[in-house]
Motif scaffolding. Structure first.
Motif, PDB file in Angstrom:
ATOM      1  N   MET A 158       6.742  24.842-106.993  1.00 35.73           N
ATOM      2  CA  MET A 158       5.908  25.929-106.455  1.00 35.73           C
ATOM      3  C   MET A 158       4.652  25.348-105.814  1.00 35.73           C
ATOM      4  SD  MET A 158       6.445  28.857-109.426  1.00 35.73           S
ATOM      5  CE  MET A 158       4.783  28.807-109.839  1.00 35.73           C
ATOM      6  N   SER A 159       4.036  26.128-104.952  1.00 39.24           N
ATOM      7  CA  SER A 159       2.781  25.712-104.327  1.00 39.24           C
ATOM      8  C   SER A 159       1.961  26.965-104.014  1.00 39.24           C
ATOM      9  CB  SER A 159       3.043  24.913-103.056  1.00 39.24           C
ATOM     10  OG  SER A 159       3.702  25.713-102.111  1.00 39.24           O
ATOM     11  N   ILE A 160       0.669  26.768-103.892  1.00 32.78           N
ATOM     12  CA  ILE A 160      -0.227  27.879-103.558  1.00 32.78           C
ATOM     13  C   ILE A 160      -1.181  27.445-102.459  1.00 32.78           C
ATOM     14  CG2 ILE A 160      -0.130  28.936-105.851  1.00 32.78           C
ATOM     15  CD1 ILE A 160      -2.924  27.739-106.349  1.00 32.78           C
ATOM     16  N   LYS A 161      -1.747  28.422-101.771  1.00 36.24           N
ATOM     17  CA  LYS A 161      -2.801  28.213-100.785  1.00 36.24           C
ATOM     18  C   LYS A 161      -3.905  29.211-101.085  1.00 36.24           C
ATOM     19  CE  LYS A 161       0.099  26.987 -96.851  1.00 36.24           C
ATOM     20  NZ  LYS A 161       0.443  27.318 -95.475  1.00 36.24           N
ATOM     21  N   LEU A 162      -5.129  28.832-100.806  1.00 38.31           N
ATOM     22  CA  LEU A 162      -6.246  29.755-100.975  1.00 38.31           C
ATOM     23  C   LEU A 162      -6.267  30.807 -99.882  1.00 38.31           C
ATOM     24  CD1 LEU A 162      -9.125  27.319-101.970  1.00 38.31           C
ATOM     25  CD2 LEU A 162      -7.871  28.879-103.455  1.00 38.31           C
ATOM     26  N   GLY A 163      -5.758  30.460 -98.723  1.00 40.74           N
ATOM     27  CA  GLY A 163      -5.814  31.362 -97.582  1.00 40.74           C
ATOM     28  C   GLY A 163      -7.159  31.231 -96.888  1.00 40.74           C
ATOM     29  N   PRO A 164      -7.274  31.779 -95.683  1.00 38.70           N
ATOM     30  CA  PRO A 164      -8.529  31.642 -94.936  1.00 38.70           C
ATOM     31  C   PRO A 164      -9.731  32.246 -95.656  1.00 38.70           C
ATOM     32  CG  PRO A 164      -6.793  32.516 -93.536  1.00 38.70           C
ATOM     33  CD  PRO A 164      -6.249  32.454 -94.919  1.00 38.70           C
ATOM     34  N   ALA A 165      -9.552  33.394 -96.283  1.00 38.89           N
ATOM     35  CA  ALA A 165     -10.683  34.040 -96.965  1.00 38.89           C
ATOM     36  C   ALA A 165     -11.087  33.261 -98.207  1.00 38.89           C
ATOM     37  CB  ALA A 165     -10.326  35.475 -97.332  1.00 38.89           C
ATOM     38  N   GLY A 166     -10.106  32.807 -98.988  1.00 36.93           N
ATOM     39  CA  GLY A 166     -10.414  32.028-100.182  1.00 36.93           C
ATOM     40  C   GLY A 166     -11.060  30.699 -99.852  1.00 36.93           C
ATOM     41  N   GLY A 167     -10.574  30.044 -98.788  1.00 35.93           N
ATOM     42  CA  GLY A 167     -11.172  28.780 -98.360  1.00 35.93           C
ATOM     43  C   GLY A 167     -12.594  28.966 -97.873  1.00 35.93           C
ATOM     44  N   ALA A 168     -12.807  30.033 -97.093  1.00 37.23           N
ATOM     45  CA  ALA A 168     -14.166  30.313 -96.603  1.00 37.23           C
ATOM     46  C   ALA A 168     -15.102  30.626 -97.770  1.00 37.23           C
ATOM     47  CB  ALA A 168     -14.142  31.462 -95.606  1.00 37.23           C
ATOM     48  N   LEU A 169     -14.603  31.338 -98.766  1.00 41.78           N
ATOM     49  CA  LEU A 169     -15.422  31.635 -99.947  1.00 41.78           C
ATOM     50  C   LEU A 169     -15.781  30.353-100.691  1.00 41.78           C
ATOM     51  CD1 LEU A 169     -16.689  33.664-101.917  1.00 41.78           C
ATOM     52  CD2 LEU A 169     -14.486  33.748-103.071  1.00 41.78           C
ATOM     53  N   GLY A 178      -8.617  26.542 -96.722  1.00 40.98           N
ATOM     54  CA  GLY A 178      -7.693  27.601 -97.135  1.00 40.98           C
ATOM     55  C   GLY A 178      -6.255  27.326 -96.742  1.00 40.98           C
ATOM     56  N   LEU A 179      -6.028  26.507 -95.727  1.00 37.70           N
ATOM     57  CA  LEU A 179      -4.666  26.197 -95.280  1.00 37.70           C
ATOM     58  C   LEU A 179      -4.027  25.038 -96.039  1.00 37.70           C
ATOM     59  CD1 LEU A 179      -5.139  26.614 -91.434  1.00 37.70           C
ATOM     60  CD2 LEU A 179      -4.130  28.232 -93.058  1.00 37.70           C
TER      61      LEU A 179
END
Length: 137
Positions: A95-106, A85-86
Protein backbone atom coordinates in the motif's frame (compact mmCIF):
# COMPACT_ATOMS: atom_id res chain seq x y z
CA UNK A 1 15.14 46.32 12.29
CA UNK A 2 13.16 43.19 11.42
CA UNK A 3 15.04 40.06 12.40
CA UNK A 4 17.20 41.75 15.03
CA UNK A 5 17.17 40.89 18.74
CA UNK A 6 16.47 43.66 21.25
CA UNK A 7 19.78 43.04 23.05
CA UNK A 8 21.65 43.68 19.80
CA UNK A 9 19.96 47.05 19.25
CA UNK A 10 21.27 48.64 22.45
CA UNK A 11 18.30 51.01 22.71
CA UNK A 12 19.09 52.02 26.29
CA UNK A 13 22.80 52.55 25.64
CA UNK A 14 22.34 54.41 22.35
CA UNK A 15 19.06 56.28 22.86
CA UNK A 16 18.24 56.22 26.59
CA UNK A 17 14.78 54.74 26.03
CA UNK A 18 13.04 51.58 27.21
CA UNK A 19 10.86 49.31 25.08
CA UNK A 20 7.94 48.36 27.33
CA UNK A 21 5.75 46.34 24.94
CA UNK A 22 5.87 44.68 21.54
CA UNK A 23 2.54 44.37 19.74
CA UNK A 24 2.54 41.56 17.16
CA UNK A 25 -0.56 40.43 15.25
CA UNK A 26 -2.88 41.88 17.89
CA UNK A 27 -1.04 40.34 20.85
CA UNK A 28 1.00 42.37 23.35
CA UNK A 29 4.29 40.76 24.35
CA UNK A 30 6.58 41.68 27.22
CA UNK A 31 10.00 42.31 25.65
CA UNK A 32 13.11 40.52 26.83
CA UNK A 33 16.62 40.83 25.45
CA UNK A 34 16.28 37.73 23.29
CA UNK A 35 13.02 38.96 21.68
CA UNK A 36 13.38 39.21 17.91
CA UNK A 37 11.59 42.01 16.09
CA UNK A 38 9.41 40.98 13.17
CA UNK A 39 8.05 42.95 10.26
CA UNK A 40 4.83 44.67 11.35
CA UNK A 41 5.67 44.81 15.07
CA UNK A 42 4.58 47.92 16.94
CA UNK A 43 6.85 49.04 19.76
CA UNK A 44 5.73 50.96 22.84
CA UNK A 45 8.67 52.94 24.18
CA UNK A 46 9.30 55.28 27.12
CA UNK A 47 11.94 57.99 27.29
CA UNK A 48 12.75 61.66 26.81
CA UNK A 49 11.12 63.46 23.87
CA UNK A 50 14.34 64.10 21.88
CA UNK A 51 15.45 60.47 22.34
CA UNK A 52 12.03 59.21 21.24
CA UNK A 53 12.15 61.42 18.15
CA UNK A 54 15.61 60.14 17.21
CA UNK A 55 14.61 56.50 17.79
CA UNK A 56 11.38 56.87 15.81
CA UNK A 57 13.38 58.25 12.86
CA UNK A 58 15.51 55.11 12.99
CA UNK A 59 12.68 52.55 13.18
CA UNK A 60 9.83 54.31 11.35
CA UNK A 61 9.83 53.36 7.72
CA UNK A 62 7.30 53.45 4.92
CA UNK A 63 4.21 51.73 6.35
CA UNK A 64 3.06 50.70 2.88
CA UNK A 65 5.92 48.17 2.84
CA UNK A 66 4.33 46.38 5.79
CA UNK A 67 1.05 45.94 3.93
CA UNK A 68 2.66 44.59 0.74
CA UNK A 69 2.81 40.86 0.14
CA UNK A 70 6.01 39.52 -1.34
CA UNK A 71 4.60 36.94 -3.72
CA UNK A 72 7.90 35.11 -4.36
CA UNK A 73 8.08 33.28 -0.99
CA UNK A 74 4.31 32.84 -1.05
CA UNK A 75 4.44 31.07 -4.43
CA UNK A 76 7.55 29.08 -3.47
CA UNK A 77 5.67 27.79 -0.44
CA UNK A 78 2.63 26.80 -2.52
CA UNK A 79 4.73 25.01 -5.18
CA UNK A 80 6.82 23.24 -2.53
CA UNK A 81 3.60 22.17 -0.81
CA UNK A 82 2.08 20.76 -3.98
CA UNK A 83 5.35 18.94 -4.72
CA UNK A 84 5.50 17.44 -1.22
CA UNK A 85 1.85 16.39 -1.55
CA UNK A 86 2.63 14.41 -4.72
CA UNK A 87 5.31 12.29 -3.02
CA UNK A 88 4.15 8.69 -2.59
CA UNK A 89 4.86 7.17 0.83
CA UNK A 90 5.10 3.36 0.66
CA UNK A 91 3.45 1.33 3.42
CA UNK A 92 3.68 -2.38 4.26
CA UNK A 93 1.63 -4.89 2.23
CA UNK A 94 2.13 -2.97 -1.02
CA UNK A 95 0.00 0.00 0.00
CA UNK A 96 1.01 3.63 -0.38
CA UNK A 97 -0.39 7.03 0.52
CA UNK A 98 -0.01 10.62 -0.65
CA UNK A 99 -0.75 13.79 1.26
CA UNK A 100 -2.25 15.40 -1.81
CA UNK A 101 -1.79 19.04 -2.81
CA UNK A 102 -3.74 20.42 0.16
CA UNK A 103 -2.00 18.21 2.71
CA UNK A 104 1.42 19.02 1.26
CA UNK A 105 0.68 22.74 1.26
CA UNK A 106 -0.48 22.49 4.87
CA UNK A 107 2.66 20.62 5.93
CA UNK A 108 5.01 23.02 4.12
CA UNK A 109 3.04 26.01 5.45
CA UNK A 110 3.45 24.75 9.01
CA UNK A 111 7.18 24.20 8.52
CA UNK A 112 7.75 27.59 6.88
CA UNK A 113 5.69 29.31 9.57
CA UNK A 114 7.80 27.64 12.22
CA UNK A 115 11.16 28.58 10.70
CA UNK A 116 9.98 31.94 9.33
CA UNK A 117 12.15 32.19 6.22
CA UNK A 118 13.28 30.65 2.94
CA UNK A 119 16.86 31.82 2.49
CA UNK A 120 16.70 35.63 2.27
CA UNK A 121 12.87 35.69 2.10
CA UNK A 122 10.96 36.34 5.33
CA UNK A 123 7.62 34.60 5.66
CA UNK A 124 5.37 37.52 6.54
CA UNK A 125 1.80 37.71 5.27
CA UNK A 126 0.06 41.04 5.96
CA UNK A 127 -3.36 41.15 7.59
CA UNK A 128 -5.09 42.18 4.34
CA UNK A 129 -3.67 39.18 2.46
CA UNK A 130 -4.67 36.82 5.29
CA UNK A 131 -8.23 38.14 5.17
CA UNK A 132 -8.43 37.59 1.40
CA UNK A 133 -7.14 34.03 1.78
CA UNK A 134 -9.75 33.33 4.48
CA UNK A 135 -12.49 34.52 2.13
CA UNK A 136 -11.22 32.29 -0.69
CA UNK A 137 -11.03 29.20 1.52
Amino acid sequence: MAGKRLMDLGVWDNYGIIITRIRRAGVELAPVGSSTLELGDTLRVVGDEPALTEFSRLVARDTRKIDETNMVPFLIGIFLGVGVGLITIPLPNGMSIKLGPAGGALLVGLLLGHFGRIGPFRMYVPVAARNILRELA
